[in-house]
Design a protein around this motif. Structure first.
Motif, PDB file in Angstrom:
ATOM      1  N   ILE A 165     -17.080   6.458  36.195  1.00  0.00           N
ATOM      2  CA  ILE A 165     -18.388   6.908  36.685  1.00  0.00           C
ATOM      3  C   ILE A 165     -18.216   7.268  38.146  1.00  0.00           C
ATOM      4  O   ILE A 165     -17.800   6.432  38.956  1.00  0.00           O
ATOM      5  N   ASP A 166     -18.514   8.518  38.498  1.00  0.00           N
ATOM      6  CA  ASP A 166     -18.308   8.941  39.881  1.00  0.00           C
ATOM      7  C   ASP A 166     -19.519   8.593  40.746  1.00  0.00           C
ATOM      8  O   ASP A 166     -20.498   7.994  40.275  1.00  0.00           O
ATOM      9  N   ASP A 167     -19.457   8.952  42.018  1.00  0.00           N
ATOM     10  CA  ASP A 167     -20.509   8.563  42.962  1.00  0.00           C
ATOM     11  C   ASP A 167     -21.837   9.262  42.702  1.00  0.00           C
ATOM     12  O   ASP A 167     -22.869   8.857  43.243  1.00  0.00           O
ATOM     13  N   PHE A 168     -21.825  10.307  41.883  1.00  0.00           N
ATOM     14  CA  PHE A 168     -23.066  11.001  41.530  1.00  0.00           C
ATOM     15  C   PHE A 168     -23.718  10.404  40.289  1.00  0.00           C
ATOM     16  O   PHE A 168     -24.816  10.814  39.907  1.00  0.00           O
ATOM     17  N   GLY A 169     -23.026   9.478  39.622  1.00  0.00           N
ATOM     18  CA  GLY A 169     -23.533   8.934  38.370  1.00  0.00           C
ATOM     19  C   GLY A 169     -23.113   9.720  37.152  1.00  0.00           C
ATOM     20  O   GLY A 169     -23.583   9.457  36.045  1.00  0.00           O
ATOM     21  N   ASN A 170     -22.195  10.691  37.346  1.00  0.00           N
ATOM     22  CA  ASN A 170     -21.649  11.425  36.207  1.00  0.00           C
ATOM     23  C   ASN A 170     -20.632  10.544  35.493  1.00  0.00           C
ATOM     24  O   ASN A 170     -19.855   9.830  36.128  1.00  0.00           O
ATOM     25  N   CYS A 171     -20.619  10.591  34.167  1.00  0.00           N
ATOM     26  CA  CYS A 171     -19.813   9.678  33.365  1.00  0.00           C
ATOM     27  C   CYS A 171     -18.714  10.422  32.623  1.00  0.00           C
ATOM     28  O   CYS A 171     -18.995  11.223  31.716  1.00  0.00           O
ATOM     29  N   TRP A 172     -17.473  10.160  33.014  1.00  0.00           N
ATOM     30  CA  TRP A 172     -16.342  10.707  32.274  1.00  0.00           C
ATOM     31  C   TRP A 172     -16.219   9.955  30.945  1.00  0.00           C
ATOM     32  O   TRP A 172     -16.332   8.734  30.898  1.00  0.00           O
ATOM     33  N   VAL A 173     -15.940  10.702  29.889  1.00  0.00           N
ATOM     34  CA  VAL A 173     -15.730  10.120  28.569  1.00  0.00           C
ATOM     35  C   VAL A 173     -14.287  10.398  28.152  1.00  0.00           C
ATOM     36  O   VAL A 173     -13.750  11.471  28.439  1.00  0.00           O
ATOM     37  N   SER A 174     -13.664   9.466  27.469  1.00  0.00           N
ATOM     38  CA  SER A 174     -12.253   9.605  27.107  1.00  0.00           C
ATOM     39  C   SER A 174     -12.043  10.544  25.914  1.00  0.00           C
ATOM     40  O   SER A 174     -11.155  10.324  25.090  1.00  0.00           O
ATOM     41  N   ILE A 175     -12.823  11.607  25.851  1.00  0.00           N
ATOM     42  CA  ILE A 175     -12.661  12.645  24.819  1.00  0.00           C
ATOM     43  C   ILE A 175     -12.106  13.889  25.500  1.00  0.00           C
ATOM     44  O   ILE A 175     -12.782  14.501  26.333  1.00  0.00           O
ATOM     45  N   PRO A 176     -10.879  14.290  25.198  1.00  0.00           N
ATOM     46  CA  PRO A 176     -10.342  15.523  25.785  1.00  0.00           C
ATOM     47  C   PRO A 176     -10.958  16.757  25.141  1.00  0.00           C
ATOM     48  O   PRO A 176     -11.459  16.706  24.007  1.00  0.00           O
ATOM     49  N   ASP A 177     -10.906  17.863  25.865  1.00  0.00           N
ATOM     50  CA  ASP A 177     -11.593  19.070  25.414  1.00  0.00           C
ATOM     51  C   ASP A 177     -11.113  19.569  24.062  1.00  0.00           C
ATOM     52  O   ASP A 177     -11.890  20.137  23.292  1.00  0.00           O
ATOM     53  N   PHE A 178      -9.833  19.347  23.728  1.00  0.00           N
ATOM     54  CA  PHE A 178      -9.298  19.891  22.473  1.00  0.00           C
ATOM     55  C   PHE A 178      -9.711  19.084  21.249  1.00  0.00           C
ATOM     56  O   PHE A 178      -9.411  19.464  20.126  1.00  0.00           O
ATOM     57  N   GLU A 179     -10.420  17.974  21.451  1.00  0.00           N
ATOM     58  CA  GLU A 179     -10.825  17.145  20.318  1.00  0.00           C
ATOM     59  C   GLU A 179     -12.305  17.287  19.973  1.00  0.00           C
ATOM     60  O   GLU A 179     -12.799  16.575  19.099  1.00  0.00           O
ATOM     61  N   ILE A 180     -13.009  18.205  20.632  1.00  0.00           N
ATOM     62  CA  ILE A 180     -14.447  18.290  20.412  1.00  0.00           C
ATOM     63  C   ILE A 180     -14.908  19.743  20.430  1.00  0.00           C
ATOM     64  O   ILE A 180     -14.372  20.576  21.160  1.00  0.00           O
ATOM     65  N   SER A 181     -15.888  20.044  19.604  1.00  0.00           N
ATOM     66  CA  SER A 181     -16.501  21.367  19.564  1.00  0.00           C
ATOM     67  C   SER A 181     -17.699  21.416  20.510  1.00  0.00           C
ATOM     68  O   SER A 181     -18.377  20.408  20.726  1.00  0.00           O
ATOM     69  N   LYS A 182     -17.953  22.575  21.069  1.00  0.00           N
ATOM     70  CA  LYS A 182     -19.102  22.738  21.959  1.00  0.00           C
ATOM     71  C   LYS A 182     -20.427  22.610  21.211  1.00  0.00           C
ATOM     72  O   LYS A 182     -21.483  22.481  21.837  1.00  0.00           O
TER      73      LYS A 182
END
Length: 241
Positions: A165-182
């Motif tokens: 979680i960065d200082d803006f409150g944005n939350c990184w998720v451990s899902i890489p881009d190649f494993e998920i559809s838009k």
């Protein structure tokens, strides 16, 4: 370049002690903190995070990776060679996703030991010094370990989660881009998040998910704090449909 990936945090002496030991043994080498706040004790989520973050790092780097809740136990200390990179750290599943699709990787058990090896701080006493020795082309006693003998993550460790979680409150998720559809919907704590390419494509105050600059799913609120608004914390499980 020696690259550090740990869950030590910046409070207290741990990073300073490890960096000082590396500098003592390899004073001419550049040492970079890739991440000092990997998910604490969470090997599975850290493993996914590490695998994505190295994509943007130099090809000849030596990575010291320490998320090691089993320090002092019988778990093995490892060196892994993948092409021109070295990875140094514990045999606890932390390198599982780094090794994915790397059949030519070679793993070694570190046999070398320093004169003083504490039970609880192998980052300073073992892994850091080994990285310094590799960087300065000194010999390190080690024995080949077949890849199929490496520890793999247990089922309860192998899931998607909020990883940072960065200082803006944005939350990184451990899902890489190649494993998920838009077209996918992200589900966290009964909250639903839909895809948007960038912040400027959304209305102020609107929650969404996007692919961040490191190639991971990130939960955000345009000009807002996603973590605070939805009570999200590191380690929260994440699903998508």
């Amino acid at each position: 370049m020696i690259v550090l990936f740990t869950d030590f945090g910046l409070k207290g002496p741990y990073m300073g002690q490890m960096r000082a030991r590396i500098h003592e043994l390899a004073p001419k080498e550049t040492v970079v903190d890739l991440m000092t706040d990997a998910p604490a004790f969470n090997v599975g989520t850290s493993a996914r995070l590490l695998a994505g973050l190295i994509d943007h790092m130099p090809q000849k780097a030596i990575f010291v990776c320490v998320v090691d809740p089993g320090v002092g136990s019988s778990r093995k200390p490892l060196c892994i060679r993948i092409k021109e990179r070295w990875f140094v750290g514990p045999d606890n599943g932390l390198f599982q996703f780094v090794l994915k699709n790397e059949p030519d990787a070679v793993a070694y058990v570190i046999d070398w030991r320093p004169e003083h090896l504490s039970l609880s701080f192998h980052g300073r006493d073992l892994f850091g010094p080994v990285a310094a020795k590799l960087a300065t082309e000194q010999e390190v006693a080690m024995t080949i370990l077949p890849l199929d003998q490496l520890v793999i993550l247990e089922e309860e460790q192998n899931h998607y989660a909020i990883a940072h979680i960065d200082d803006f409150g944005n939350c990184w998720v451990s899902i890489p881009d190649f494993e998920i559809s838009k077209e996918a919907t992200i589900l966290i704590k009964n909250h639903h998040f839909f895809y948007s390419a960038v912040f400027s494509d959304t209305e102020k105050g609107k929650p969404f998910w996007y692919i961040n600059s490191s190639g991971f799913v990130e939960i955000a609120v345009n000009q807002g704090d996603a973590a605070g608004r939805f009570n999200l914390t590191i380690g929260d499980r994440v699903n998508f449909i």
